[in-house]
Design a protein around this motif. Structure first.
Motif, PDB file in Angstrom:
ATOM      1  N   THR A 157     -16.463 -12.649  13.825  1.00 35.73           N
ATOM      2  CA  THR A 157     -17.791 -12.372  14.390  1.00 35.73           C
ATOM      3  C   THR A 157     -18.877 -13.052  13.575  1.00 35.73           C
ATOM      4  O   THR A 157     -18.646 -13.487  12.443  1.00 35.73           O
ATOM      5  CB  THR A 157     -18.040 -10.846  14.472  1.00 35.73           C
ATOM      6  N   PHE A 158     -20.064 -13.135  14.172  1.00 43.33           N
ATOM      7  CA  PHE A 158     -21.239 -13.798  13.576  1.00 43.33           C
ATOM      8  C   PHE A 158     -20.956 -15.276  13.291  1.00 43.33           C
ATOM      9  O   PHE A 158     -21.407 -15.820  12.280  1.00 43.33           O
ATOM     10  CB  PHE A 158     -21.681 -13.097  12.282  1.00 43.33           C
ATOM     11  N   ILE A 159     -20.244 -15.934  14.184  1.00 44.87           N
ATOM     12  CA  ILE A 159     -19.834 -17.326  13.964  1.00 44.87           C
ATOM     13  C   ILE A 159     -20.832 -18.282  14.617  1.00 44.87           C
ATOM     14  O   ILE A 159     -20.936 -18.347  15.846  1.00 44.87           O
ATOM     15  CB  ILE A 159     -18.415 -17.577  14.522  1.00 44.87           C
ATOM     16  N   THR A 160     -21.576 -19.019  13.803  1.00 37.85           N
ATOM     17  CA  THR A 160     -22.517 -20.021  14.310  1.00 37.85           C
ATOM     18  C   THR A 160     -21.743 -21.180  14.931  1.00 37.85           C
ATOM     19  O   THR A 160     -20.761 -21.651  14.359  1.00 37.85           O
ATOM     20  CB  THR A 160     -23.421 -20.532  13.179  1.00 37.85           C
ATOM     21  N   ASN A 161     -22.188 -21.626  16.104  1.00 39.76           N
ATOM     22  CA  ASN A 161     -21.477 -22.605  16.935  1.00 39.76           C
ATOM     23  C   ASN A 161     -20.179 -22.018  17.495  1.00 39.76           C
ATOM     24  O   ASN A 161     -19.292 -22.743  17.941  1.00 39.76           O
ATOM     25  CB  ASN A 161     -21.168 -23.911  16.179  1.00 39.76           C
ATOM     26  N   GLY A 162     -20.096 -20.689  17.494  1.00 45.28           N
ATOM     27  CA  GLY A 162     -18.866 -20.026  17.871  1.00 45.28           C
ATOM     28  C   GLY A 162     -18.562 -20.021  19.357  1.00 45.28           C
ATOM     29  O   GLY A 162     -17.441 -19.696  19.753  1.00 45.28           O
ATOM     30  N   VAL A 163     -19.522 -20.377  20.191  1.00 41.07           N
ATOM     31  CA  VAL A 163     -19.316 -20.325  21.640  1.00 41.07           C
ATOM     32  C   VAL A 163     -19.078 -21.712  22.220  1.00 41.07           C
ATOM     33  O   VAL A 163     -18.190 -21.903  23.052  1.00 41.07           O
ATOM     34  CB  VAL A 163     -20.515 -19.649  22.334  1.00 41.07           C
ATOM     35  N   TYR A 164     -19.869 -22.704  21.800  1.00 49.23           N
ATOM     36  CA  TYR A 164     -19.834 -24.017  22.438  1.00 49.23           C
ATOM     37  C   TYR A 164     -19.115 -25.098  21.629  1.00 49.23           C
ATOM     38  O   TYR A 164     -19.073 -26.254  22.045  1.00 49.23           O
ATOM     39  CB  TYR A 164     -21.258 -24.476  22.752  1.00 49.23           C
ATOM     40  N   SER A 165     -18.551 -24.734  20.474  1.00 44.78           N
ATOM     41  CA  SER A 165     -17.855 -25.742  19.667  1.00 44.78           C
ATOM     42  C   SER A 165     -16.528 -26.135  20.314  1.00 44.78           C
ATOM     43  O   SER A 165     -16.001 -25.428  21.170  1.00 44.78           O
ATOM     44  CB  SER A 165     -17.614 -25.201  18.254  1.00 44.78           C
ATOM     45  N   ASP A 166     -15.999 -27.264  19.852  1.00 44.17           N
ATOM     46  CA  ASP A 166     -14.742 -27.797  20.396  1.00 44.17           C
ATOM     47  C   ASP A 166     -13.526 -27.374  19.579  1.00 44.17           C
ATOM     48  O   ASP A 166     -12.405 -27.370  20.084  1.00 44.17           O
ATOM     49  CB  ASP A 166     -14.798 -29.324  20.442  1.00 44.17           C
ATOM     50  N   TYR A 167     -13.734 -27.084  18.312  1.00 42.39           N
ATOM     51  CA  TYR A 167     -12.637 -26.626  17.466  1.00 42.39           C
ATOM     52  C   TYR A 167     -13.173 -25.592  16.486  1.00 42.39           C
ATOM     53  O   TYR A 167     -14.381 -25.483  16.238  1.00 42.39           O
ATOM     54  CB  TYR A 167     -11.972 -27.786  16.718  1.00 42.39           C
ATOM     55  N   LEU A 168     -12.240 -24.811  15.941  1.00 37.85           N
ATOM     56  CA  LEU A 168     -12.587 -23.742  15.020  1.00 37.85           C
ATOM     57  C   LEU A 168     -11.738 -23.874  13.754  1.00 37.85           C
ATOM     58  O   LEU A 168     -10.517 -24.061  13.849  1.00 37.85           O
ATOM     59  CB  LEU A 168     -12.336 -22.365  15.646  1.00 37.85           C
ATOM     60  N   VAL A 169     -12.364 -23.809  12.613  1.00 35.85           N
ATOM     61  CA  VAL A 169     -11.637 -23.715  11.346  1.00 35.85           C
ATOM     62  C   VAL A 169     -11.487 -22.228  11.068  1.00 35.85           C
ATOM     63  O   VAL A 169     -12.470 -21.523  10.843  1.00 35.85           O
ATOM     64  CB  VAL A 169     -12.381 -24.431  10.210  1.00 35.85           C
ATOM     65  N   VAL A 170     -10.253 -21.743  11.127  1.00 33.59           N
ATOM     66  CA  VAL A 170      -9.981 -20.305  11.148  1.00 33.59           C
ATOM     67  C   VAL A 170      -9.240 -19.872   9.886  1.00 33.59           C
ATOM     68  O   VAL A 170      -8.234 -20.475   9.502  1.00 33.59           O
ATOM     69  CB  VAL A 170      -9.134 -19.935  12.391  1.00 33.59           C
ATOM     70  N   SER A 171      -9.740 -18.819   9.262  1.00 36.80           N
ATOM     71  CA  SER A 171      -9.044 -18.206   8.128  1.00 36.80           C
ATOM     72  C   SER A 171      -8.210 -17.031   8.644  1.00 36.80           C
ATOM     73  O   SER A 171      -8.682 -16.231   9.448  1.00 36.80           O
ATOM     74  CB  SER A 171     -10.049 -17.717   7.086  1.00 36.80           C
ATOM     75  N   ALA A 172      -6.967 -16.953   8.187  1.00 34.41           N
ATOM     76  CA  ALA A 172      -6.063 -15.888   8.633  1.00 34.41           C
ATOM     77  C   ALA A 172      -5.031 -15.635   7.550  1.00 34.41           C
ATOM     78  O   ALA A 172      -4.753 -16.501   6.714  1.00 34.41           O
ATOM     79  CB  ALA A 172      -5.371 -16.282   9.940  1.00 34.41           C
ATOM     80  N   LYS A 173      -4.455 -14.452   7.566  1.00 35.15           N
ATOM     81  CA  LYS A 173      -3.451 -14.101   6.564  1.00 35.15           C
ATOM     82  C   LYS A 173      -2.055 -14.477   7.051  1.00 35.15           C
ATOM     83  O   LYS A 173      -1.562 -13.919   8.027  1.00 35.15           O
ATOM     84  CB  LYS A 173      -3.523 -12.601   6.245  1.00 35.15           C
ATOM     85  N   THR A 174      -1.460 -15.426   6.367  1.00 34.45           N
ATOM     86  CA  THR A 174      -0.069 -15.767   6.640  1.00 34.45           C
ATOM     87  C   THR A 174       0.874 -14.857   5.854  1.00 34.45           C
ATOM     88  O   THR A 174       2.049 -14.720   6.203  1.00 34.45           O
ATOM     89  CB  THR A 174       0.211 -17.228   6.250  1.00 34.45           C
ATOM     90  N   HIS A 175       0.353 -14.241   4.813  1.00 37.78           N
ATOM     91  CA  HIS A 175       1.125 -13.317   3.982  1.00 37.78           C
ATOM     92  C   HIS A 175       0.249 -12.089   3.701  1.00 37.78           C
ATOM     93  O   HIS A 175      -0.300 -11.944   2.597  1.00 37.78           O
ATOM     94  CB  HIS A 175       1.556 -13.984   2.667  1.00 37.78           C
ATOM     95  N   PRO A 176       0.095 -11.195   4.671  1.00 31.49           N
ATOM     96  CA  PRO A 176      -0.820 -10.044   4.537  1.00 31.49           C
ATOM     97  C   PRO A 176      -0.527  -9.170   3.319  1.00 31.49           C
ATOM     98  O   PRO A 176      -1.448  -8.557   2.761  1.00 31.49           O
ATOM     99  CB  PRO A 176      -0.589  -9.270   5.838  1.00 31.49           C
TER     100      PRO A 176
END
Length: 388
Positions: A157-176
């Motif tokens: 949430t609160f992602i600037t350019n989060g609606v109209y951008s073409d790609y997203l650099v996403v942080s996620a837990k691969t090892h929670p």
């Protein structure tokens, strides 16, 4: 002071960029503020002029210029009366693209970075979550490895350019199970099945699209991993110093513009037979604001210089953002006050400036978090080191 950092070439760039903004951008600002949608043509024009490639290698179409071209870029964006437009135009190259350049494979750079520099692709950076803002390590979004893909689930949430951008650099837990040490980064195409976005209605930065993004079993190729698994937290922290000095520069530039506008208004506004810039109480308030803004600017330039020399300036960047955004908030408030009733009217620009300024002490690390980081450094002797 400017001679310490800026050459004639810098000032030529400043003038040409300022002219570009007034010709190509300013006529559309009011429309974009109302719609919350910056049209694609201006992204392409910005790319064609090389503005997204200021800090990037020539190999990918960039200009590979020094840090003070970035400083000028940020300062001039703050002077066209739309914090939202400015945000969209620096989040793309200095949040999303920074990770492509630093951690992306050659294949990722050729596909995403080159198109980002030309303005053919727009990016955003997805860190903050509904239950994990300043506590990055508390994020719940996961990326589970399945064969030659990862399956991402979660929300941001609160992602600037989060609606109209073409790609997203996403942080996620691969090892929670590892907490913050289990975070990895990915580049995700917008049109990947399972990615959806909802636009948020904001107090300020209204020209930019700020989104809440959901990931529902999003299948991402393993080759879209940025850098190495479990290194994501370090990558994010390493780039936060740049984000914070960017926001500090934004703050002092926004304050400078507000002061210039207010002083001109005071010279023209009369009361009791004289212009209000002659009243001592008002003059001294302006003098105090100008002094604080100038001190912020000097420190920000010094910190930017160190960033340009590849120094890891966690303390200085945190201090710069903490103080500059506080001063900018106070300047926005006091300048509006000096306009009296006109400051409260949308026809005058200081009402928008007040709204746009308010995000400064929140985004990129809240002031509360910054104080704790600084306290750990100056009281506890903590040493922050770059990711390896």
């Amino acid at each position: 002071m400017n001679e310490l950092y800026f050459t004639e070439e810098h000032e030529f760039f400043r003038k040409s960029f300022r002219d570009f903004l007034h010709k190509e951008v300013v006529p559309h600002i009011e429309k974009w503020e109302k719609t919350g949608h910056i049209e694609r043509f201006i992204w392409k024009k910005m790319g064609e002029m090389g503005y997204f490639g200021i800090s990037y290698p020539e190999k990918y179409g960039g200009l590979d210029l020094d840090i003070f071209y970035l400083v000028i870029y940020l300062e001039e964006l703050q002077k066209i009366r739309s914090g939202g437009f400015a945000a969209a135009m620096w989040v793309h190259p200095y949040l999303a693209m920074s990770h492509l350049n630093a951690e992306g494979s050659e294949e990722i750079k050729q596909k995403y970075l080159t198109a980002s520099i030309t303005g053919d692709m727009i990016g955003c950076l997805c860190i903050t979550e509904p239950f994990a803002g300043s506590d990055v390590g508390g994020m719940r979004t996961t990326a589970v490895k399945e064969g030659d893909h990862y399956i991402i689930n979660g929300s941001k949430t609160f992602i600037t350019n989060g609606v109209y951008s073409d790609y997203l650099v996403v942080s996620a837990k691969t090892h929670p199970e590892l907490g913050s040490r289990g975070i990895s980064l990915f580049v995700v195409d917008r049109d990947t099945p399972g990615v959806s976005a909802t636009k948020l209605d904001k107090l300020g930065w209204r020209a930019s699209d700020t989104g809440e993004i959901a990931f529902d079993n999003v299948k991402v190729p393993a080759k879209n991993l940025l850098g190495a698994e479990k290194k994501g937290f370090g990558y994010l922290m390493q780039h936060l110093a740049l984000e914070r000095i960017v926001m500090a520069i934004n703050a002092h530039a926004r304050s400078e513009w507000a002061l210039e506008y207010t002083i001109q208004y005071m010279k023209e506004r009369t009361a009791f037979g004289k212009s209000i810039d002659k009243f001592q109480a008002l003059r001294h308030r302006v003098a105090q604001m100008a002094s604080e803004v100038e001190m912020c600017k000097s420190f920000n330039y010094s910190t930017a210089y160190q960033v340009g020399k590849k120094k890891y300036v966690v303390k200085e960047a945190s201090m710069a953002k903490l103080v500059s955004t506080r001063v900018a908030d106070e300047v926005a408030y006091d300048c509006l006050q000096l306009l009296g009733g006109y400051g409260y009217v949308e026809e005058y620009p200081l009402a928008r400036n007040l709204r746009d300024s308010r995000l400064g002490p929140i985004g990129g690390g809240t002031s509360e978090i910054l104080r704790e980081i600084i306290a750990k450094i100056v009281i506890d002797g903590k040493k922050y080191k770059p990711a390896t």
